[in-house]
Design a protein around this motif. Structure first.
Motif, PDB file in Angstrom:
ATOM      1  N   ALA A  23       0.783  -1.164   0.166  1.00 18.68           N
ATOM      2  CA  ALA A  23       0.395   0.089  -0.333  1.00 18.68           C
ATOM      3  C   ALA A  23       0.858   1.269   0.519  1.00 18.68           C
ATOM      4  CB  ALA A  23      -0.684   0.101   1.114  1.00 18.68           C
ATOM      5  N   LEU A  24       1.622   0.941   0.234  1.00 18.19           N
ATOM      6  CA  LEU A  24       2.816   2.728   0.772  1.00 18.19           C
ATOM      7  C   LEU A  24       3.354   3.240  -0.063  1.00 18.19           C
ATOM      8  CD1 LEU A  24       3.748   1.842   4.381  1.00 18.19           C
ATOM      9  CD2 LEU A  24       2.240   3.838   3.554  1.00 18.19           C
ATOM     10  N   GLU A  58       1.122   4.154  -3.205  1.00 21.60           N
ATOM     11  CA  GLU A  58       1.095   5.096  -2.953  1.00 21.60           C
ATOM     12  C   GLU A  58       2.562   6.303  -2.940  1.00 21.60           C
ATOM     13  OE1 GLU A  58      -0.880   7.163   1.633  1.00 21.60           O
ATOM     14  OE2 GLU A  58       1.423   6.802   1.456  1.00 21.60           O
ATOM     15  N   ARG A  80      -1.183   9.138  -4.591  1.00 18.63           N
ATOM     16  CA  ARG A  80      -1.878   8.653  -4.188  1.00 18.63           C
ATOM     17  C   ARG A  80      -2.420   7.240  -3.889  1.00 18.63           C
ATOM     18  NH1 ARG A  80      -4.828   5.484  -8.025  1.00 18.63           N
ATOM     19  NH2 ARG A  80      -4.290   4.663  -9.488  1.00 18.63           N
ATOM     20  N   ALA A  81      -3.415   7.452  -2.760  1.00 19.58           N
ATOM     21  CA  ALA A  81      -4.015   6.481  -1.991  1.00 19.58           C
ATOM     22  C   ALA A  81      -4.788   5.205  -3.167  1.00 19.58           C
ATOM     23  CB  ALA A  81      -4.209   6.797  -1.295  1.00 19.58           C
ATOM     24  N   VAL A  88      -4.403   3.581   3.042  1.00 15.90           N
ATOM     25  CA  VAL A  88      -3.630   3.681   4.063  1.00 15.90           C
ATOM     26  C   VAL A  88      -3.719   3.967   5.580  1.00 15.90           C
ATOM     27  CG1 VAL A  88      -1.874   3.397   2.534  1.00 15.90           C
ATOM     28  CG2 VAL A  88      -2.913   5.191   3.130  1.00 15.90           C
ATOM     29  N   ARG A 129      -4.822   6.705   6.310  1.00 12.87           N
ATOM     30  CA  ARG A 129      -4.115   8.576   7.146  1.00 12.87           C
ATOM     31  C   ARG A 129      -4.703   9.148   7.209  1.00 12.87           C
ATOM     32  NH1 ARG A 129       1.307   8.953   5.790  1.00 12.87           N
ATOM     33  NH2 ARG A 129       2.083   7.581   3.859  1.00 12.87           N
ATOM     34  N   SER A 153      -2.680  12.771   6.941  1.00 11.13           N
ATOM     35  CA  SER A 153      -3.311  12.834   6.248  1.00 11.13           C
ATOM     36  C   SER A 153      -2.621  14.351   5.131  1.00 11.13           C
ATOM     37  CB  SER A 153      -4.350  12.998   6.104  1.00 11.13           C
ATOM     38  OG  SER A 153      -5.352  13.814   4.715  1.00 11.13           O
TER      39      SER A 153
END
Length: 217
Positions: A172-173, A176, A181-182, A186, A188, A193
């Motif tokens: 996921a990170l 990102e 972008r997510a 994740v 945040r 965020s």
């Protein structure tokens, strides 16, 4: 005074990926999926694989002004190094070590510090991974103190859960960071965020009060 900022790629995906591999190896040993004779190989693997990757992640975490990632990765990296060295040097026939029990119990408690820091700054995914790692080391400490297989089994199962969570966090990170972008959630919130999606003014608003800029730590 001039302050220079150097963008760096997020070190968190590498650190969490290394954590996933290390905990998987240890879990397989604790659950009996790898034989006792593989213990030395597991120790060498975590020393040569997890230790350097998480050490690098920790150093770049600090360079990226992220104390949560920097602290947690640095602590985890030397924990794998110490664990591997102790296991390799145990006398023949010895399976557990009270010294290692003290170490892993201490690490379980220490990891609660970046867990709290991540939760406070809205980085809930990182906090979840580190909380799972803390629980994993707690049960590992119980096994090292008592030698009871029940502790090893629970530690191994928690380690497998940690492996899955850490792999998700790494993916996921990484997505990102690459896509800006997510892509996957994740989680945040708040400051976390804003730090990811805020403008340049948000990023530099309080830089004068950060360590390395202010006069004293």
């Amino acid at each position: 005074m001039r302050i220079g900022l150097r963008p760096v790629a997020s070190p968190a995906p590498m650190g969490f990926a290394a954590l996933a591999v290390a905990t998987l190896l240890l879990s397989m040993l604790q659950l009996g999926w790898l034989s006792y004779g593989d213990g030395t190989h597991v120790s060498i693997a975590v020393i040569t694989f997890a230790f350097p990757l998480q050490l690098i992640a920790g150093l770049f975490g600090f360079l990226a002004r992220d104390a949560v990632v920097g602290t947690s990765m640095a602590v985890l990296s030397v924990t794998w190094l110490a664990t591997g060295v102790v296991k390799v040097t145990l006398p023949v026939g010895t399976v557990t070590s009270p010294t290692l029990g003290v170490l892993t119990l201490a690490v379980a408690l220490i990891l609660l510090v970046p867990v709290a820091g991540g939760a406070e700054t809205g980085k809930l995914l990182a906090s979840t991974v580190l909380l799972a790692a803390s629980v994993r080391f707690f049960f590992t400490a119980g096994y090292e103190f008592t030698g009871a297989q029940l502790w090893a089994t629970v530690a191994g199962l928690v380690g497998l859960v940690l492996c899955v969570i850490a792999l998700y966090a790494a993916l996921a990170l990484l997505l990102e960071d690459v896509c800006k972008r997510a892509v996957l959630p994740v989680f945040r919130r708040g400051v976390g965020s804003t730090s990811a999606w805020g403008d340049l003014r948000d990023q530099q608003g309080d830089i004068e009060s950060e360590a390395g800029v202010r006069e004293r730590l």
